[in-house]
Motif scaffolding. Structure first.
Motif, PDB file in Angstrom:
ATOM      1  N   PRO A  94      20.556 -11.017 -43.300  1.00 61.04           N
ATOM      2  CA  PRO A  94      19.491  -9.891 -44.275  1.00 61.04           C
ATOM      3  C   PRO A  94      17.780 -10.972 -44.058  1.00 61.04           C
ATOM      4  O   PRO A  94      17.059 -10.480 -44.405  1.00 61.04           O
ATOM      5  CB  PRO A  94      19.869  -9.099 -45.548  1.00 61.04           C
ATOM      6  CG  PRO A  94      20.831  -9.589 -45.974  1.00 61.04           C
ATOM      7  CD  PRO A  94      21.638 -10.414 -44.529  1.00 61.04           C
ATOM      8  N   ARG A  95      18.104 -11.955 -44.593  1.00 59.87           N
ATOM      9  CA  ARG A  95      16.882 -12.354 -44.797  1.00 59.87           C
ATOM     10  C   ARG A  95      16.113 -12.642 -43.907  1.00 59.87           C
ATOM     11  O   ARG A  95      15.257 -13.288 -43.422  1.00 59.87           O
ATOM     12  CB  ARG A  95      17.182 -14.040 -45.049  1.00 59.87           C
ATOM     13  CG  ARG A  95      17.631 -14.200 -46.631  1.00 59.87           C
ATOM     14  CD  ARG A  95      17.641 -15.157 -47.021  1.00 59.87           C
ATOM     15  NE  ARG A  95      18.084 -15.907 -48.166  1.00 59.87           N
ATOM     16  CZ  ARG A  95      17.171 -16.417 -49.247  1.00 59.87           C
ATOM     17  NH1 ARG A  95      15.552 -16.533 -48.827  1.00 59.87           N
ATOM     18  NH2 ARG A  95      17.383 -16.405 -50.442  1.00 59.87           N
ATOM     19  N   PHE A  96      16.542 -12.838 -42.922  1.00 59.00           N
ATOM     20  CA  PHE A  96      15.849 -12.962 -40.915  1.00 59.00           C
ATOM     21  C   PHE A  96      15.797 -11.476 -40.736  1.00 59.00           C
ATOM     22  O   PHE A  96      16.166 -10.591 -40.430  1.00 59.00           O
ATOM     23  CB  PHE A  96      17.226 -13.402 -40.225  1.00 59.00           C
ATOM     24  CG  PHE A  96      17.145 -14.768 -40.317  1.00 59.00           C
ATOM     25  CD1 PHE A  96      16.581 -16.079 -39.140  1.00 59.00           C
ATOM     26  CD2 PHE A  96      18.011 -15.300 -41.210  1.00 59.00           C
ATOM     27  CE1 PHE A  96      16.904 -17.457 -39.492  1.00 59.00           C
ATOM     28  CE2 PHE A  96      18.397 -16.726 -41.500  1.00 59.00           C
ATOM     29  CZ  PHE A  96      17.702 -17.897 -40.862  1.00 59.00           C
ATOM     30  N   THR A  97      14.285 -12.035 -39.457  1.00 58.75           N
ATOM     31  CA  THR A  97      13.585 -11.232 -38.932  1.00 58.75           C
ATOM     32  C   THR A  97      13.827 -11.253 -37.254  1.00 58.75           C
ATOM     33  O   THR A  97      13.689 -12.509 -36.907  1.00 58.75           O
ATOM     34  CB  THR A  97      12.319 -11.113 -39.965  1.00 58.75           C
ATOM     35  OG1 THR A  97      12.150 -11.084 -40.507  1.00 58.75           O
ATOM     36  CG2 THR A  97      11.402  -9.797 -38.487  1.00 58.75           C
ATOM     37  N   GLY A  98      14.578 -10.533 -37.214  1.00 58.01           N
ATOM     38  CA  GLY A  98      14.761 -10.782 -35.437  1.00 58.01           C
ATOM     39  C   GLY A  98      13.141 -10.465 -34.075  1.00 58.01           C
ATOM     40  O   GLY A  98      12.908  -9.500 -34.894  1.00 58.01           O
ATOM     41  N   LEU A  99      13.414 -11.087 -33.430  1.00 59.47           N
ATOM     42  CA  LEU A  99      12.833 -11.137 -32.275  1.00 59.47           C
ATOM     43  C   LEU A  99      12.857 -11.019 -30.916  1.00 59.47           C
ATOM     44  O   LEU A  99      13.960 -11.280 -31.193  1.00 59.47           O
ATOM     45  CB  LEU A  99      11.229 -12.202 -32.709  1.00 59.47           C
ATOM     46  CG  LEU A  99      10.535 -12.884 -33.829  1.00 59.47           C
ATOM     47  CD1 LEU A  99       9.661 -14.297 -34.202  1.00 59.47           C
ATOM     48  CD2 LEU A  99      10.066 -11.267 -34.787  1.00 59.47           C
ATOM     49  N   THR A 100      12.271 -10.444 -30.332  1.00 54.77           N
ATOM     50  CA  THR A 100      12.542  -9.979 -28.920  1.00 54.77           C
ATOM     51  C   THR A 100      10.971  -9.671 -28.394  1.00 54.77           C
ATOM     52  O   THR A 100      10.067  -9.400 -28.347  1.00 54.77           O
ATOM     53  CB  THR A 100      14.115  -8.541 -28.960  1.00 54.77           C
ATOM     54  OG1 THR A 100      13.699  -8.964 -27.588  1.00 54.77           O
ATOM     55  CG2 THR A 100      13.441  -6.989 -28.885  1.00 54.77           C
ATOM     56  N   GLY A 101      11.908  -9.423 -26.821  1.00 51.33           N
ATOM     57  CA  GLY A 101      10.564  -9.383 -25.993  1.00 51.33           C
ATOM     58  C   GLY A 101      11.067  -9.141 -24.647  1.00 51.33           C
ATOM     59  O   GLY A 101      11.905  -9.024 -24.420  1.00 51.33           O
ATOM     60  N   THR A 102      10.477  -9.032 -23.696  1.00 51.28           N
ATOM     61  CA  THR A 102      10.656  -9.635 -21.854  1.00 51.28           C
ATOM     62  C   THR A 102      11.024 -10.670 -21.750  1.00 51.28           C
ATOM     63  O   THR A 102      11.077 -11.383 -22.626  1.00 51.28           O
ATOM     64  CB  THR A 102       9.503  -9.043 -21.762  1.00 51.28           C
ATOM     65  OG1 THR A 102       8.235  -9.939 -21.614  1.00 51.28           O
ATOM     66  CG2 THR A 102       8.616  -7.696 -21.804  1.00 51.28           C
ATOM     67  N   ARG A 103      11.767 -10.018 -20.736  1.00 50.49           N
ATOM     68  CA  ARG A 103      12.446 -11.386 -20.397  1.00 50.49           C
ATOM     69  C   ARG A 103      11.556 -12.326 -19.699  1.00 50.49           C
ATOM     70  O   ARG A 103      11.696 -13.996 -20.878  1.00 50.49           O
ATOM     71  CB  ARG A 103      13.211 -11.720 -19.307  1.00 50.49           C
ATOM     72  CG  ARG A 103      13.324 -12.798 -18.460  1.00 50.49           C
ATOM     73  CD  ARG A 103      14.345 -13.764 -18.743  1.00 50.49           C
ATOM     74  NE  ARG A 103      15.864 -13.332 -19.562  1.00 50.49           N
ATOM     75  CZ  ARG A 103      16.526 -14.102 -20.725  1.00 50.49           C
ATOM     76  NH1 ARG A 103      16.095 -15.120 -21.027  1.00 50.49           N
ATOM     77  NH2 ARG A 103      17.093 -13.244 -20.481  1.00 50.49           N
ATOM     78  N   GLU A 104       9.705 -12.296 -19.487  1.00 51.43           N
ATOM     79  CA  GLU A 104       8.742 -13.096 -18.999  1.00 51.43           C
ATOM     80  C   GLU A 104       9.020 -13.849 -20.585  1.00 51.43           C
ATOM     81  O   GLU A 104       8.532 -14.787 -21.081  1.00 51.43           O
ATOM     82  CB  GLU A 104       8.207 -12.297 -18.588  1.00 51.43           C
ATOM     83  CG  GLU A 104       8.138 -12.644 -17.420  1.00 51.43           C
ATOM     84  CD  GLU A 104       9.571 -11.369 -17.148  1.00 51.43           C
ATOM     85  OE1 GLU A 104       9.301 -10.063 -18.105  1.00 51.43           O
ATOM     86  OE2 GLU A 104      10.048 -10.987 -16.272  1.00 51.43           O
TER      87      GLU A 104
END
Lengths: 523, 169
Positions: B86-96
């Motif tokens: 829970p300490r971590f914030t997840g980051l995602t996005g498009t493949r590019e």
């Protein structure tokens, strides 16, 4: 247990291997040859050119220069540790030579790719270390850091100290200079290694050879030794994991040679003696158990009985015209180097005996090497000799000690290494056959013989004698020739001149035969 | 060597980049939520390391950037991280966007063929990157470094920055 087995076992354990006391004639001759080539004028490659003139083959100038430097390092470290003056300048000259555009300009066309393995032609590049080309960049990196480590000299740590210069007289629109130093180059290679998942950095685009990533690993280790950290530990652990998918070795016991980066696929090639022994000789630095487990089977597979107890190595059968044009003795040369590294002294001696009898051995003004010969076979036995094998590899093998590279990788220089008495300057051209300081007895032993200069007055400058508050005695062939204390010479005379010159002890003697000098610090 | 730039969605769906966290240190790790070994091991180690830092950890934003954006939606990352790390914030996005972040951090990640439909591995770099309050790369901690070594390294950098005003209110 046979001598071979004993030697083999010795290379793989922590049991100290007795160090040789002196160089024999052939070892001294090989060393002389390497020093001679290092002293050639810039871009004079005479004696170093093989059949292929495009710097593509495995005997190209960069390989000769690098492995001559490695051979100097091992000889200094293991055989003549108290004679840095004999090695420092030649080593530095080899670094200067590998920076020559003659050595790396091949990259401008090789960077366009190998059509067969790259599936297309790429833009030509000039900077020889920016991307791929680990078959060059890792040698520059490892040589510069090795020089720093062995001689405690940060010459190549300065900004731009490793610069690759394209400076045509008339062509193009001005100079191009690609400036690096030992740290920035090593960091650059490290991050490329990270980006590749530690599988390795490519040589030709897309082609990741195991062999050519070993010098980079050695370079990372030397970076750790000079600057601290554990780049080598991280990279070797990642390397093992990355190659586990393919296998560092194939099931038949031979080393896999290369993988394709983009396809993430192993290239299936028949085994080759040069590949087994070149990789084994280098990887032994950080994975001695793995190499030694493979070595005996590999050697048994490739060795052939020669006359009178000699051995030769079954030459690799080229699979293309390009490889055929580069006919050479590299299989033989790398087998000898690997045998020396794993401590298989019986095989090493039998290989060298073959070379000394059948492979164009040549004495030239005190230098010993094997002259180039292009005929592949004579009387049904290998006869070819190439400059890399003849100038460098067989000398490397003869000068190395069991586990020599492994010991260098381990970081053998203790805190007092650079404070021990050592020869830091030489005048005249003597052969130095022994130069070792024994820290237990605090005695420096040096053996000199007339060298290229013949009978001449020879001078040695010995460091780290003063300021210790201790008296000392210098003997020549057992006879005391001088005494002194922590500040200067108190008693000297006769035909050997001994005096303090600034921070060194200066010894000058007429050399007309072998002389053993012992400089003993009194308790 | 490390450009340390990214423009991605956090696991709450907000567009974020290094400037979003300006004023605090950032600890960045790349991986994917279906990772069976490397991510759990490293996220657990980094979480414990942050716990051991005590209050100083409040000055660090732990970020987890996916290398598998096809499966790692913001919702998936929020749920998985919330349950486990829970300490971590997840980051995602498009493949590019993910590929651009990978290149900026020089991260290796290569998708392997599916073992069963929809199930595949993505071997990836296991390095924790530390960015300073201005989003500049300051140090990195490979997997071979122990929890204590990482804590010591980060504590040293934080201590050298002790005079800073700290995060904005």
């Amino acid at each position: 247990m046979s001598n071979v087995a004993e030697a083999h076992r010795g290379a793989g354990t922590a049991r100290p291997v007795p160090e040789p006391a002196a160089l024999d004639d052939k070892q001294a001759g090989h060393l002389r040859r390497i020093v001679d080539l290092s002293e050639r004028l810039p871009d004079d490659w005479s004696g170093m050119l093989g059949r292929s003139t495009m710097q593509e083959d495995f005997g190209a100038l960069r390989f000769q220069l690098a492995y001559m430097a490695y051979a100097l390092a091992l000889t200094h470290l293991h055989r003549l540790p108290a004679a840095p003056a004999l090695f420092r300048k030649p080593f530095d000259s080899l670094i200067q030579k590998i920076l020559s555009i003659d050595v790396w300009m091949y990259w401008h066309y090789v960077s366009t790719g190998n059509v067969r393995l790259n599936k297309g032609e790429l833009p030509a590049r000039w900077d020889p270390v920016a991307e791929d080309n680990i078959m060059y960049s890792a040698y520059v990196q490892s040589m510069a850091l090795m020089y720093h480590y062995l001689f405690d000299d940060p010459k190549y740590a300065g900004k731009g100290a490793l610069s690759f210069k394209l400076q045509p007289l008339f062509w193009g629109s001005g100079d191009r200079i690609f400036a690096y130093d030992e740290k920035s180059l090593s960091q650059h290679l490290y991050w490329m290694m990270v980006e590749k998942g530690y599988l390795g950095i490519a040589c030709e685009p897309n082609c990741v050879f195991q062999i050519c990533n070993q010098p980079a690993i050695l370079g990372f280790r030397l970076h750790d030794l000079v600057y601290g950290g554990d780049l080598a530990g991280e990279v070797t652990e990642g390397y093992r994991k990355a190659w586990a998918e393919f296998g560092i070795r194939s099931p038949d016991g031979h080393f896999n040679i290369l993988a394709l980066e983009r396809e993430h696929a192993l290239v299936q090639r028949p085994p080759a003696p040069w590949a087994d022994f070149w990789l084994g000789a280098l990887m032994h630095a950080w994975d001695p158990e793995g190499v030694e487990a493979a070595y005996r089977g590999q050697m048994d597979h490739w060795k052939r009985e020669g006359p009178d107890g000699t051995l030769w190595i079954q030459p690799y059968v080229p699979s293309s015209n390009a490889e055929a044009r580069s006919g050479n003795a590299l299989d033989f040369g790398w087998a000898a180097v690997c045998a020396s590294e794993v401590g298989d002294t019986d095989t090493l001696e039998r290989l060298l005996a073959y070379a000394d009898r059948f492979l164009t051995p040549t004495w030239e003004d005190g230098a010993y090497y094997y002259r180039r010969r292009d005929e592949p076979m004579l009387d049904g036995r290998p006869a070819a000799m190439d400059p890399h094998t003849g100038n460098c590899l067989l000398g490397y093998a003869r000068l190395n000690v069991p586990g020599g590279l492994r010991k260098l990788y381990a970081g053998p220089l203790g805190a007092d290494w650079f404070s021990r008495p050592a020869i830091v300057d030489i005048s005249g051209r003597p052969d130095i056959r022994a130069a070792r300081h024994d820290p237990d007895t605090d005695e420096l032993r040096v053996v000199l013989r007339p060298g290229r200069g013949g009978r001449e007055q020879v001078g040695l400058a010995v460091s780290n004698v003063w300021g210790k508050g201790r008296s000392w005695r210098l003997a020549a062939d057992g006879e005391t020739v001088a005494r002194g204390d922590g500040d200067g010479v108190t008693d000297a005379g006769g035909r050997i001149s001994v005096q303090r010159e600034a921070s060194n002890l200066a010894i000058s003697l007429p050399l007309d035969g072998e002389v053993e000098l012992r400089l003993a610090m009194q308790p | 060597m490390i450009e340390a730039s990214f423009s991605l969605l956090d696991h709450d769906g907000r567009r974020v980049g290094p400037e979003t966290y300006r004023g605090r240190w950032m600890l960045v790790f790349f991986g994917f939520t279906h990772c069976k070994v490397v991510c759990p091991r490293n996220l657990a180690k980094l979480s414990a390391m942050l716990d051991g830092l005590g209050p100083a950890a409040d000055d660090i934003v732990p970020l987890y950037i996916t290398v598998d954006p096809e499966r790692d939606t913001p919702e998936r990352m929020r749920t998985w991280l919330g349950e486990h790390y829970p300490r971590f914030t997840g980051l995602t996005g498009t493949r590019e966007e993910i590929d651009a972040a990978r290149r900026a951090f020089r991260v290796f990640a290569q998708r392997r063929p599916e073992t069963t439909p929809g199930d595949y591995d993505v071997p990836h770099t296991a390095i924790a990157y530390l960015l300073d309050r201005d989003g500049r790369f300051r140090d990195h901690f490979p997997e071979t470094r122990s929890e204590a070594e990482i804590r010591e390294g980060i504590a040293g950098l934080l201590a050298s920055d002790a005079g800073h005003a700290g995060p904005p209110a």
